[in-house]
Design a protein around this motif. Structure first.
Motif, PDB file in Angstrom:
ATOM      1  N   GLN A 121       0.802  -1.218   0.000  1.00 33.58           N
ATOM      2  CA  GLN A 121       0.000   0.000   0.000  1.00 33.58           C
ATOM      3  C   GLN A 121       0.844   1.282   0.000  1.00 33.58           C
ATOM      4  OE1 GLN A 121      -3.632   0.219  -0.181  1.00 33.58           O
ATOM      5  NE2 GLN A 121      -3.072  -1.804  -0.993  1.00 33.58           N
ATOM      6  N   TRP A 122       1.910   1.287  -0.802  1.00 34.80           N
ATOM      7  CA  TRP A 122       2.734   2.490  -0.927  1.00 34.80           C
ATOM      8  C   TRP A 122       1.947   3.597  -1.620  1.00 34.80           C
ATOM      9  CZ3 TRP A 122       6.748   2.785   1.994  1.00 34.80           C
ATOM     10  CH2 TRP A 122       7.546   1.672   2.263  1.00 34.80           C
ATOM     11  N   ARG A 123       2.103   4.807  -1.112  1.00 31.93           N
ATOM     12  CA  ARG A 123       1.477   5.998  -1.690  1.00 31.93           C
ATOM     13  C   ARG A 123       2.509   6.788  -2.479  1.00 31.93           C
ATOM     14  NH1 ARG A 123      -3.486   7.177   0.797  1.00 31.93           N
ATOM     15  NH2 ARG A 123      -3.935   5.786   2.575  1.00 31.93           N
ATOM     16  N   GLU A 124       2.019   7.652  -3.346  1.00 31.30           N
ATOM     17  CA  GLU A 124       2.902   8.402  -4.245  1.00 31.30           C
ATOM     18  C   GLU A 124       3.987   9.178  -3.503  1.00 31.30           C
ATOM     19  OE1 GLU A 124      -0.838   7.586  -6.538  1.00 31.30           O
ATOM     20  OE2 GLU A 124      -0.365   8.210  -4.471  1.00 31.30           O
ATOM     21  N   GLU A 125       3.631   9.743  -2.362  1.00 31.90           N
ATOM     22  CA  GLU A 125       4.604  10.553  -1.625  1.00 31.90           C
ATOM     23  C   GLU A 125       5.684   9.724  -0.943  1.00 31.90           C
ATOM     24  OE1 GLU A 125       0.774  10.321   0.935  1.00 31.90           O
ATOM     25  OE2 GLU A 125       1.324  10.526  -1.198  1.00 31.90           O
ATOM     26  N   ASP A 126       5.567   8.397  -0.993  1.00 33.40           N
ATOM     27  CA  ASP A 126       6.588   7.550  -0.377  1.00 33.40           C
ATOM     28  C   ASP A 126       7.867   7.477  -1.201  1.00 33.40           C
ATOM     29  OD1 ASP A 126       5.145   6.850   1.949  1.00 33.40           O
ATOM     30  OD2 ASP A 126       3.966   5.405   0.793  1.00 33.40           O
ATOM     31  N   PHE A 127       7.811   7.904  -2.453  1.00 36.21           N
ATOM     32  CA  PHE A 127       9.048   8.127  -3.218  1.00 36.21           C
ATOM     33  C   PHE A 127       8.935   9.463  -3.924  1.00 36.21           C
ATOM     34  CE2 PHE A 127      11.382   7.994  -7.306  1.00 36.21           C
ATOM     35  CZ  PHE A 127      12.664   8.047  -6.774  1.00 36.21           C
ATOM     36  N   MET A 128       9.831  10.392  -3.551  1.00 33.54           N
ATOM     37  CA  MET A 128       9.842  11.730  -4.135  1.00 33.54           C
ATOM     38  C   MET A 128      11.039  11.847  -5.067  1.00 33.54           C
ATOM     39  SD  MET A 128       7.156  12.997  -2.753  1.00 33.54           S
ATOM     40  CE  MET A 128       7.251  14.773  -2.965  1.00 33.54           C
ATOM     41  N   PRO A 129      10.846  11.797  -6.373  1.00 34.03           N
ATOM     42  CA  PRO A 129      11.977  11.774  -7.306  1.00 34.03           C
ATOM     43  C   PRO A 129      12.856  13.015  -7.238  1.00 34.03           C
ATOM     44  CG  PRO A 129       9.900  12.119  -8.468  1.00 34.03           C
ATOM     45  CD  PRO A 129       9.543  11.745  -7.060  1.00 34.03           C
ATOM     46  N   GLU A 130      12.301  14.136  -6.815  1.00 38.64           N
ATOM     47  CA  GLU A 130      13.074  15.374  -6.743  1.00 38.64           C
ATOM     48  C   GLU A 130      14.235  15.267  -5.754  1.00 38.64           C
ATOM     49  OE1 GLU A 130       9.838  15.095  -6.346  1.00 38.64           O
ATOM     50  OE2 GLU A 130       8.841  16.284  -7.899  1.00 38.64           O
ATOM     51  N   HIS A 131      14.168  14.305  -4.832  1.00 33.95           N
ATOM     52  CA  HIS A 131      15.196  14.178  -3.795  1.00 33.95           C
ATOM     53  C   HIS A 131      16.088  12.957  -3.991  1.00 33.95           C
ATOM     54  CE1 HIS A 131      12.951  17.361  -1.918  1.00 33.95           C
ATOM     55  NE2 HIS A 131      11.900  16.581  -1.697  1.00 33.95           N
ATOM     56  N   PHE A 132      15.987  12.302  -5.136  1.00 32.12           N
ATOM     57  CA  PHE A 132      16.753  11.082  -5.367  1.00 32.12           C
ATOM     58  C   PHE A 132      18.093  11.406  -6.021  1.00 32.12           C
ATOM     59  CE2 PHE A 132      17.637   7.238  -8.044  1.00 32.12           C
ATOM     60  CZ  PHE A 132      17.870   6.360  -6.994  1.00 32.12           C
ATOM     61  N   SER A 133      19.176  10.889  -5.451  1.00 33.48           N
ATOM     62  CA  SER A 133      20.520  11.104  -5.998  1.00 33.48           C
ATOM     63  C   SER A 133      20.977   9.850  -6.731  1.00 33.48           C
ATOM     64  CB  SER A 133      21.517  11.429  -4.871  1.00 33.48           C
ATOM     65  OG  SER A 133      21.136  12.612  -4.203  1.00 33.48           O
ATOM     66  N   PHE A 134      21.678  10.041  -7.849  1.00 27.13           N
ATOM     67  CA  PHE A 134      22.080   8.892  -8.658  1.00 27.13           C
ATOM     68  C   PHE A 134      23.245   9.279  -9.558  1.00 27.13           C
ATOM     69  CE2 PHE A 134      19.144  11.414 -11.073  1.00 27.13           C
ATOM     70  CZ  PHE A 134      19.649  11.407 -12.363  1.00 27.13           C
ATOM     71  N   ASP A 135      23.857   8.277 -10.160  1.00 26.99           N
ATOM     72  CA  ASP A 135      24.878   8.467 -11.182  1.00 26.99           C
ATOM     73  C   ASP A 135      24.286   8.064 -12.527  1.00 26.99           C
ATOM     74  OD1 ASP A 135      26.894   9.214  -9.334  1.00 26.99           O
ATOM     75  OD2 ASP A 135      27.273   7.104  -8.872  1.00 26.99           O
ATOM     76  N   TYR A 136      24.649   8.795 -13.580  1.00 29.14           N
ATOM     77  CA  TYR A 136      24.174   8.448 -14.913  1.00 29.14           C
ATOM     78  C   TYR A 136      24.888   7.193 -15.402  1.00 29.14           C
ATOM     79  CZ  TYR A 136      21.705  12.870 -15.405  1.00 29.14           C
ATOM     80  OH  TYR A 136      20.827  13.915 -15.242  1.00 29.14           O
ATOM     81  N   LYS A 137      24.077   6.227 -15.831  1.00 23.46           N
ATOM     82  CA  LYS A 137      24.605   4.979 -16.369  1.00 23.46           C
ATOM     83  C   LYS A 137      23.775   4.575 -17.581  1.00 23.46           C
ATOM     84  CE  LYS A 137      24.211   2.949 -12.299  1.00 23.46           C
ATOM     85  NZ  LYS A 137      24.262   1.969 -11.191  1.00 23.46           N
ATOM     86  N   SER A 138      24.320   3.702 -18.400  1.00 29.61           N
ATOM     87  CA  SER A 138      23.570   3.181 -19.543  1.00 29.61           C
ATOM     88  C   SER A 138      22.638   2.079 -19.086  1.00 29.61           C
ATOM     89  CB  SER A 138      24.532   2.642 -20.603  1.00 29.61           C
ATOM     90  OG  SER A 138      25.146   1.449 -20.143  1.00 29.61           O
ATOM     91  N   ARG A 139      21.673   1.718 -19.925  1.00 31.23           N
ATOM     92  CA  ARG A 139      20.706   0.685 -19.533  1.00 31.23           C
ATOM     93  C   ARG A 139      21.366  -0.651 -19.239  1.00 31.23           C
ATOM     94  NH1 ARG A 139      16.408  -0.596 -24.085  1.00 31.23           N
ATOM     95  NH2 ARG A 139      16.024   1.649 -23.944  1.00 31.23           N
ATOM     96  N   LYS A 140      22.473  -0.939 -19.902  1.00 29.55           N
ATOM     97  CA  LYS A 140      23.145  -2.224 -19.683  1.00 29.55           C
ATOM     98  C   LYS A 140      23.768  -2.314 -18.295  1.00 29.55           C
ATOM     99  CE  LYS A 140      24.246  -2.906 -24.594  1.00 29.55           C
ATOM    100  NZ  LYS A 140      23.673  -1.629 -25.068  1.00 29.55           N
ATOM    101  N   GLN A 141      23.988  -1.177 -17.657  1.00 30.62           N
ATOM    102  CA  GLN A 141      24.607  -1.160 -16.332  1.00 30.62           C
ATOM    103  C   GLN A 141      23.589  -1.344 -15.206  1.00 30.62           C
ATOM    104  OE1 GLN A 141      26.717   2.656 -17.392  1.00 30.62           O
ATOM    105  NE2 GLN A 141      28.364   1.697 -16.239  1.00 30.62           N
TER     106      GLN A 141
END
Length: 311
Positions: A121-141
């Motif tokens: 029962q996860w709600r939309e606010e349980d993941f906020m993409p504006e605050h997600f940090s990541f490294d750019y990678k290709s789809r194969k990675q």
């Protein structure tokens, strides 16, 4: 299924549509729905497989992993709505955002409930993409489930923070239907009918579903709405794997052979380390109603059972 409470142009469809992908499963249904409503549809794919749309669509050849192919394909276009069915990495999202700058008004991204952690029962606010940090990678990675989860999370982040158009991220649960090319639900029906082992380590894990027809309908209508942001569509209920297999047993009149550990070929394709379900109240508040989960599961189980009996 209902419609959004607020529609653009008093319900008049926006005319020029670009679909990235759209040649499989509910993406194909979406394209047919767009065409059936008199819209001008362009599909952008690698062009490796023949699509069924004949001369009803325009076609662009793209490689999502090649930025210049996107820039060349989209150079002379202008679209009211873009439906993205094929993005598999944040780099692809970034390159697409750049290629479509000033050329699109709304962008409907086919995302996934995998952006959430395991749970129910996860709600939309349980993941906020504006605050997600990541490294750019290709789809194969992006390997396995964890890679898929990170890629979709990061793609949402790019779209919401670096684009100049309205964005909707549609976080689909498991999609089922008679046209499901993955055969994941059919797998369980076949195993029960043949008394084959089904490997399910965590039978109490719960899952959410949506019918493929309603997935396409939702994409169509959310595109022509005034909504932007993240949203969970799908059946209001979720179900455990134990109860799903029990439902199959009841409808086909045979007992399942469930074991904790099985060869890969016999392991349930729904068997994840945890539950995978979403709360759909936001979509309901906006006017959408989805089919009852038990009704559609019963109908699909009966459909697969009938196919087996006809062999």
């Amino acid at each position: 299924m209902g419609s959004l409470l607020v529609n653009r142009n008093e319900g008049k469809a926006l005319g020029n549509i670009l679909v990235l992908g759209g040649t499989q499963f509910f993406g194909k249904k979406l394209v047919y729905k767009l065409l059936g409503n008199g819209l001008n549809v362009t599909i952008a794919t690698r062009g490796l497989n023949k699509d069924p749309f004949g001369d009803k669509v325009e076609r662009l050849i793209i490689d999502r992993e090649n930025k210049s192919s996107l820039e060349e394909a989209f150079a002379n276009g202008n679209w009211d709505i873009v439906y993205d069915q094929s993005c598999q990495s944040p780099q692809e999202a970034l390159d697409t955002v750049g290629a479509l700058k000033g050329k699109a008004k709304r962008y409907i991204f086919t995302s996934t409930q995998a952006v959430y952690e395991y749970g129910t029962q996860w709600r939309e606010e349980d993941f906020m993409p504006e605050h997600f940090s990541f490294d750019y990678k290709s789809r194969k990675q992006y390997v396995g489930y964890e890679g898929y989860q990170e890629a979709k999370r990061a793609s949402e982040t790019v779209l919401f923070t670096q684009s100049d158009f309205e964005v909707v991220a549609v976080r689909f649960p498991l999609v089922i239907g008679k046209d499901d090319f993955t055969g994941r639900l059919k797998f369980h029906v076949d195993k029960v009918l043949n008394n084959d082992q089904i490997g399910i380590a965590n039978p109490t894990c719960r899952y959410s579903f949506i019918l493929s027809d309603e997935a396409a309908e939702f994409l169509y209508k959310i595109g022509h709405s005034s909504f932007s942001g993240t949203i969970n569509p799908g059946c209001a209920e979720d179900i455990s794997l134990k109860d799903l297999v029990g439902k199959i047993e009841n409808r086909v009149g045979k007992s399942a052979n469930i074991i904790n550990d099985a060869p890969v070929a016999n392991t349930s394709p729904y068997a994840l380390p945890g539950s995978w379900s979403i709360n759909t109240e936001k979509a309901n508040r906006l006017g959408y109603q989805f089919s009852d989960l038990h009704t559609i599961l019963n109908e699909l189980i009966d459909y697969y059972f009938a196919i087996d009996q006809d062999k």
